[in-house]
Design a protein around this motif. Structure first.
Motif, PDB file in Angstrom:
ATOM      1  N   ARG A  35      25.307  45.419  68.317  1.00  0.00           N
ATOM      2  CA  ARG A  35      23.899  45.085  68.104  1.00  0.00           C
ATOM      3  C   ARG A  35      23.524  43.943  69.046  1.00  0.00           C
ATOM      4  NH1 ARG A  35      22.497  45.145  61.828  1.00  0.00           N
ATOM      5  NH2 ARG A  35      20.441  45.008  62.764  1.00  0.00           N
ATOM      6  N   PHE A  36      22.218  43.750  69.227  1.00  0.00           N
ATOM      7  CA  PHE A  36      21.718  42.730  70.145  1.00  0.00           C
ATOM      8  C   PHE A  36      22.293  41.352  69.812  1.00  0.00           C
ATOM      9  CE2 PHE A  36      18.770  39.644  71.850  1.00  0.00           C
ATOM     10  CZ  PHE A  36      18.456  40.154  73.106  1.00  0.00           C
ATOM     11  N   GLY A  37      22.262  40.996  68.538  1.00  0.00           N
ATOM     12  CA  GLY A  37      22.768  39.692  68.106  1.00  0.00           C
ATOM     13  C   GLY A  37      24.245  39.508  68.403  1.00  0.00           C
ATOM     14  N   GLU A  38      25.024  40.572  68.239  1.00  0.00           N
ATOM     15  CA  GLU A  38      26.461  40.503  68.548  1.00  0.00           C
ATOM     16  C   GLU A  38      26.672  40.253  70.038  1.00  0.00           C
ATOM     17  OE1 GLU A  38      28.860  43.493  65.728  1.00  0.00           O
ATOM     18  OE2 GLU A  38      27.194  44.459  66.804  1.00  0.00           O
ATOM     19  N   LEU A  39      25.903  40.953  70.861  1.00  0.00           N
ATOM     20  CA  LEU A  39      26.013  40.758  72.306  1.00  0.00           C
ATOM     21  C   LEU A  39      25.616  39.340  72.688  1.00  0.00           C
ATOM     22  CD1 LEU A  39      24.508  44.147  73.545  1.00  0.00           C
ATOM     23  CD2 LEU A  39      26.880  43.391  73.831  1.00  0.00           C
ATOM     24  N   SER A  40      24.535  38.870  72.108  1.00  0.00           N
ATOM     25  CA  SER A  40      24.035  37.528  72.400  1.00  0.00           C
ATOM     26  C   SER A  40      25.072  36.461  72.066  1.00  0.00           C
ATOM     27  CB  SER A  40      22.744  37.290  71.623  1.00  0.00           C
ATOM     28  OG  SER A  40      22.185  36.062  71.951  1.00  0.00           O
ATOM     29  N   LYS A  41      25.749  36.614  70.944  1.00  0.00           N
ATOM     30  CA  LYS A  41      26.767  35.637  70.522  1.00  0.00           C
ATOM     31  C   LYS A  41      28.023  35.703  71.382  1.00  0.00           C
ATOM     32  CE  LYS A  41      25.338  35.472  65.714  1.00  0.00           C
ATOM     33  NZ  LYS A  41      25.575  36.011  64.380  1.00  0.00           N
ATOM     34  N   SER A  42      28.387  36.904  71.818  1.00  0.00           N
ATOM     35  CA  SER A  42      29.655  37.053  72.527  1.00  0.00           C
ATOM     36  C   SER A  42      29.553  36.789  74.032  1.00  0.00           C
ATOM     37  CB  SER A  42      30.238  38.446  72.288  1.00  0.00           C
ATOM     38  OG  SER A  42      29.359  39.434  72.764  1.00  0.00           O
ATOM     39  N   ILE A  43      28.337  36.725  74.559  1.00  0.00           N
ATOM     40  CA  ILE A  43      28.157  36.437  75.990  1.00  0.00           C
ATOM     41  C   ILE A  43      27.608  35.019  76.109  1.00  0.00           C
ATOM     42  CG2 ILE A  43      27.039  37.103  78.136  1.00  0.00           C
ATOM     43  CD1 ILE A  43      26.868  39.975  76.964  1.00  0.00           C
ATOM     44  N   GLU A  44      28.490  34.114  76.456  1.00  0.00           N
ATOM     45  CA  GLU A  44      28.147  32.699  76.500  1.00  0.00           C
ATOM     46  C   GLU A  44      27.053  32.407  77.525  1.00  0.00           C
ATOM     47  OE1 GLU A  44      30.829  28.889  77.297  1.00  0.00           O
ATOM     48  OE2 GLU A  44      31.754  30.359  75.951  1.00  0.00           O
ATOM     49  N   ARG A  66      20.572  53.153  73.983  1.00  0.00           N
ATOM     50  CA  ARG A  66      19.962  52.331  72.928  1.00  0.00           C
ATOM     51  C   ARG A  66      19.606  53.252  71.776  1.00  0.00           C
ATOM     52  NH1 ARG A  66      14.747  50.672  71.243  1.00  0.00           N
ATOM     53  NH2 ARG A  66      14.659  48.453  70.733  1.00  0.00           N
ATOM     54  N   GLU A  67      20.145  52.934  70.602  1.00  0.00           N
ATOM     55  CA  GLU A  67      19.890  53.744  69.403  1.00  0.00           C
ATOM     56  C   GLU A  67      19.108  52.898  68.407  1.00  0.00           C
ATOM     57  OE1 GLU A  67      20.052  57.140  67.143  1.00  0.00           O
ATOM     58  OE2 GLU A  67      21.194  56.977  69.005  1.00  0.00           O
ATOM     59  N   SER A  68      17.894  53.352  68.071  1.00  0.00           N
ATOM     60  CA  SER A  68      17.054  52.669  67.081  1.00  0.00           C
ATOM     61  C   SER A  68      17.111  53.432  65.774  1.00  0.00           C
ATOM     62  CB  SER A  68      15.602  52.616  67.541  1.00  0.00           C
ATOM     63  OG  SER A  68      15.472  51.829  68.674  1.00  0.00           O
ATOM     64  N   TYR A  69      17.272  52.693  64.689  1.00  0.00           N
ATOM     65  CA  TYR A  69      17.305  53.296  63.362  1.00  0.00           C
ATOM     66  C   TYR A  69      16.034  52.925  62.623  1.00  0.00           C
ATOM     67  CZ  TYR A  69      22.224  53.891  64.469  1.00  0.00           C
ATOM     68  OH  TYR A  69      23.398  54.242  65.078  1.00  0.00           O
ATOM     69  N   ALA A  70      15.406  53.914  62.011  1.00  0.00           N
ATOM     70  CA  ALA A  70      14.164  53.692  61.266  1.00  0.00           C
ATOM     71  C   ALA A  70      14.494  53.123  59.897  1.00  0.00           C
ATOM     72  CB  ALA A  70      13.395  54.996  61.132  1.00  0.00           C
ATOM     73  N   GLN A  71      14.605  51.819  59.834  1.00  0.00           N
ATOM     74  CA  GLN A  71      14.912  51.146  58.575  1.00  0.00           C
ATOM     75  C   GLN A  71      14.329  49.744  58.609  1.00  0.00           C
ATOM     76  OE1 GLN A  71      19.276  51.304  58.993  1.00  0.00           O
ATOM     77  NE2 GLN A  71      19.258  49.076  58.950  1.00  0.00           N
ATOM     78  N   VAL A  72      14.309  49.100  57.470  1.00  0.00           N
ATOM     79  CA  VAL A  72      13.832  47.726  57.362  1.00  0.00           C
ATOM     80  C   VAL A  72      14.981  46.879  56.851  1.00  0.00           C
ATOM     81  CG1 VAL A  72      12.162  46.201  56.254  1.00  0.00           C
ATOM     82  CG2 VAL A  72      11.467  48.506  56.917  1.00  0.00           C
ATOM     83  N   PRO A  73      15.355  45.822  57.550  1.00  0.00           N
ATOM     84  CA  PRO A  73      14.871  45.401  58.859  1.00  0.00           C
ATOM     85  C   PRO A  73      15.318  46.382  59.949  1.00  0.00           C
ATOM     86  CG  PRO A  73      16.753  44.061  58.236  1.00  0.00           C
ATOM     87  CD  PRO A  73      16.450  44.960  57.072  1.00  0.00           C
ATOM     88  N   PRO A  74      14.609  46.385  61.089  1.00  0.00           N
ATOM     89  CA  PRO A  74      14.958  47.307  62.168  1.00  0.00           C
ATOM     90  C   PRO A  74      16.399  47.103  62.638  1.00  0.00           C
ATOM     91  CG  PRO A  74      12.908  46.163  62.643  1.00  0.00           C
ATOM     92  CD  PRO A  74      13.496  45.520  61.428  1.00  0.00           C
ATOM     93  N   LYS A  75      17.031  48.186  62.989  1.00  0.00           N
ATOM     94  CA  LYS A  75      18.407  48.123  63.473  1.00  0.00           C
ATOM     95  C   LYS A  75      18.476  48.851  64.812  1.00  0.00           C
ATOM     96  CE  LYS A  75      23.102  49.573  62.334  1.00  0.00           C
ATOM     97  NZ  LYS A  75      23.950  50.256  61.353  1.00  0.00           N
TER      98      LYS A  75
END
Length: 112
Positions: A35-44, A66-75
């Protein structure tokens, strides 16, 4: 619209993945979906804007899915495409070379 591709295959490769951030994104995605957050944390030191721009560019170039899932919150999950996975040997070679250089550097610093 077709993208301009240089005549030299090395130049084509560098045009697509020659950016430092793209290599680090590839490094993270080689092991699977993130996920975006995982990438953001792992790339200093990568900003969210830079990560977003690079992911979009890599998606347009056919390297990242890029895979978007229709859910709340968005994934949203990112993964390498089949084409992106063909870069694995290059990444492995860079990893091995980096380790070799690290060892070389240790030996050289002992001789000083």
């Amino acid at each position: 619209m077709k993208k301009y591709l240089p005549a030299c295959p090395v130049e084509i490769t560098l045009q697509m993945i020659g950016d430092k951030w793209k290599f680090l994104i590839l490094r993270e995605l080689i092991s699977g979906k993130k996920r975006f957050g995982e990438l953001s944390k792992s790339i200093e030191n990568i900003s969210q804007k830079m990560l977003s721009q690079n992911l979009k560019s890599m998606e347009e170039e056919g390297l990242v899915h890029r895979e978007s899932y229709a859910q709340v919150p968005p994934k949203v999950e990112y993964s390498l495409t089949e084409l992106g996975m063909t870069l694995r040997p290059i990444l492995v070679s860079l990893f091995e070379w980096g380790n070799m250089y690290k060892e070389y550097n240790k030996k050289e610093s002992k001789h000083e």
